[in-house]
Design an enzyme around this catalytic site. Sequence first.
Site, PDB file in Angstrom:
ATOM      1  N   HIS A  58       0.915  -1.169   0.181  1.00 34.01           N
ATOM      2  CA  HIS A  58      -0.092  -0.126  -0.031  1.00 34.01           C
ATOM      3  C   HIS A  58       0.632   1.256  -0.103  1.00 34.01           C
ATOM      4  O   HIS A  58       1.536   1.605   1.010  1.00 34.01           O
ATOM      5  CB  HIS A  58      -0.876   0.013   1.261  1.00 34.01           C
ATOM      6  CG  HIS A  58      -1.808   1.165   1.408  1.00 34.01           C
ATOM      7  ND1 HIS A  58      -3.183   0.891   1.484  1.00 34.01           N
ATOM      8  CD2 HIS A  58      -1.762   2.633   1.317  1.00 34.01           C
ATOM      9  CE1 HIS A  58      -3.993   1.993   1.420  1.00 34.01           C
ATOM     10  NE2 HIS A  58      -2.933   3.102   1.295  1.00 34.01           N
ATOM     11  N   HIS A  60       1.297   5.353  -2.033  1.00 37.17           N
ATOM     12  CA  HIS A  60       0.685   6.436  -2.882  1.00 37.17           C
ATOM     13  C   HIS A  60       1.891   6.880  -3.815  1.00 37.17           C
ATOM     14  O   HIS A  60       2.331   8.004  -3.433  1.00 37.17           O
ATOM     15  CB  HIS A  60      -0.141   7.457  -1.923  1.00 37.17           C
ATOM     16  CG  HIS A  60      -1.154   6.969  -1.306  1.00 37.17           C
ATOM     17  ND1 HIS A  60      -2.333   7.287  -1.735  1.00 37.17           N
ATOM     18  CD2 HIS A  60      -1.333   6.187  -0.256  1.00 37.17           C
ATOM     19  CE1 HIS A  60      -3.338   6.786  -0.871  1.00 37.17           C
ATOM     20  NE2 HIS A  60      -2.604   6.035   0.057  1.00 37.17           N
ATOM     21  N   HIS A 213     -10.023   2.026   1.388  1.00 41.35           N
ATOM     22  CA  HIS A 213      -9.355   2.741   2.800  1.00 41.35           C
ATOM     23  C   HIS A 213     -10.540   2.968   3.652  1.00 41.35           C
ATOM     24  O   HIS A 213     -11.525   3.469   3.422  1.00 41.35           O
ATOM     25  CB  HIS A 213      -8.815   4.398   2.395  1.00 41.35           C
ATOM     26  CG  HIS A 213      -7.570   4.451   1.787  1.00 41.35           C
ATOM     27  ND1 HIS A 213      -7.270   3.997   0.612  1.00 41.35           N
ATOM     28  CD2 HIS A 213      -6.413   5.028   2.362  1.00 41.35           C
ATOM     29  CE1 HIS A 213      -6.058   4.258   0.132  1.00 41.35           C
ATOM     30  NE2 HIS A 213      -5.326   4.812   1.283  1.00 41.35           N
ATOM     31  N   HIS A 245      -6.042  -0.241   6.528  1.00 41.70           N
ATOM     32  CA  HIS A 245      -6.174   0.438   7.787  1.00 41.70           C
ATOM     33  C   HIS A 245      -7.045  -0.352   8.690  1.00 41.70           C
ATOM     34  O   HIS A 245      -6.820  -0.733   9.811  1.00 41.70           O
ATOM     35  CB  HIS A 245      -6.389   1.878   7.606  1.00 41.70           C
ATOM     36  CG  HIS A 245      -5.433   2.611   6.805  1.00 41.70           C
ATOM     37  ND1 HIS A 245      -3.915   2.638   7.179  1.00 41.70           N
ATOM     38  CD2 HIS A 245      -5.559   3.247   5.879  1.00 41.70           C
ATOM     39  CE1 HIS A 245      -3.428   3.140   6.275  1.00 41.70           C
ATOM     40  NE2 HIS A 245      -4.185   3.810   5.537  1.00 41.70           N
ATOM     41  N   ASP A 299       2.030   3.019   3.325  1.00 39.85           N
ATOM     42  CA  ASP A 299       1.143   3.992   2.965  1.00 39.85           C
ATOM     43  C   ASP A 299       1.916   5.055   2.537  1.00 39.85           C
ATOM     44  O   ASP A 299       2.657   5.166   1.438  1.00 39.85           O
ATOM     45  CB  ASP A 299       0.263   4.308   4.216  1.00 39.85           C
ATOM     46  CG  ASP A 299      -0.897   4.999   3.867  1.00 39.85           C
ATOM     47  OD1 ASP A 299      -1.123   5.250   2.717  1.00 39.85           O
ATOM     48  OD2 ASP A 299      -1.790   5.312   4.908  1.00 39.85           O
TER      49      ASP A 299
HETATM   50 ZN   LIG Z   1      -3.249   5.111   1.603  1.00 42.22          ZN
END
Ligand SMILES: [Zn+2]
Length: 398
Positions: A58, A60, A213, A245, A299
């Site tokens: 995960h 971005h 998410h 999460h 993340d």
């Molecule tokens: Zn994220």
Amino acid sequence: MNQTHFLNAKLADGTIVDLIVASGRFNAIAPAANAATPPAGAVDLAGRLVLPAFVEGHIHLDTSFYGDAWRPHIPCTDGFDVRERVAFQMRNLERAAPMAERAKNQLELCVGNGSLAMRSHVMVDAAVGMKHVETILGVREKYRDLIDIQLVAFPQSGILSSPGTAELLDEALKLGCDLIGGLDPASFDRDVKGHLDVVFGLAEKHGAGVDIHLHDGGTLGLFEIEELVARTTALSMQGKVAVSHAYALGDISADALAKAGERIAAAGVSFMTNAPGNHPFPPVAALRRAGVTVFAGSDNIRDSWWPYGDGDMLNRANMIGYRSGFYEDWELEAAYDLVSRAGAKALGLEGYGIAVGAKADFVALKAEHVPEAVVAVPKERTVYRAGREVARDGKVSG
Ligand SMILES: [Zn+2]
């Protein structure tokens, strides 16, 4: 057939072997021969621990400032608020370096640390349209020989509260995103059914996986997880749905968790955690005991959400182990599993592992065994993609 011999590799079980790679895959694994004359071009790993390349579950790629100017963190004005953070992010991105350049920096950081497969969420909303998706699709294409990248069309500004987003998500999946994302159906869009109708409708239409998410905590978050589980089962999407999460699983009672764990395991829904510093997070050991796949990701790395992150999944295993109170060897091995096999399972990766027939994507590092690697996080490591060295000590080769 062109072969490369890797000599004196230590496997996770402690045995010392020679690995033969042909056409990018392990062709043979045999006890170390210690031949007086090694085969031409052989690489002597000198007893280094060989692990399958890590799985970054995960990230971005579009919103990190890694390698760009430092952006001081802006705190929310009245406690954590996703909407406010998205607004800060928009402001920051307006003056950021070109996205392809920032994505490359981040991607090379991950490869340098030994991740050769990743899942990146990419923002899609009415404000940015397809811009992020098109850029990151280009980055993926450019680096396809270096790393496998799955892309999630991520509605960062919600779906129902950002008119036009459902159509854009549809377009993103047509363009090449592999999965459909989502964002707090209850607290953000305030319509769990409406949000999930779009997400699972598009998943069905495109045969895409889902990775949503979910920050909502407590019984609200648990309710949303139950809805996700029900839809996964109804659509026979076992193994294709992930929740990122899922803070809720970290703050419900043990009884509620035990019940939920059983249903989640049966539905084959997996959970991603990065063991965030200031949130309850899914109890890794209890979920694994229930048969739930838990995997890990960095993340955000140096972005508008927080300044942390180093793209090192071995360090992530360390953080998850630390926050989970893992001390025994089998527990440290469990923490490592999240960035390794469990990650590969959640992402549905083919040919993962150190085994005959598997892809020769691996990391060689100095550690006695996996538990020591998790606590010591040795930075001196060499990364091989299809049996070819692609990074050494954190730097991508060439
Ligand atoms: Zn994220």
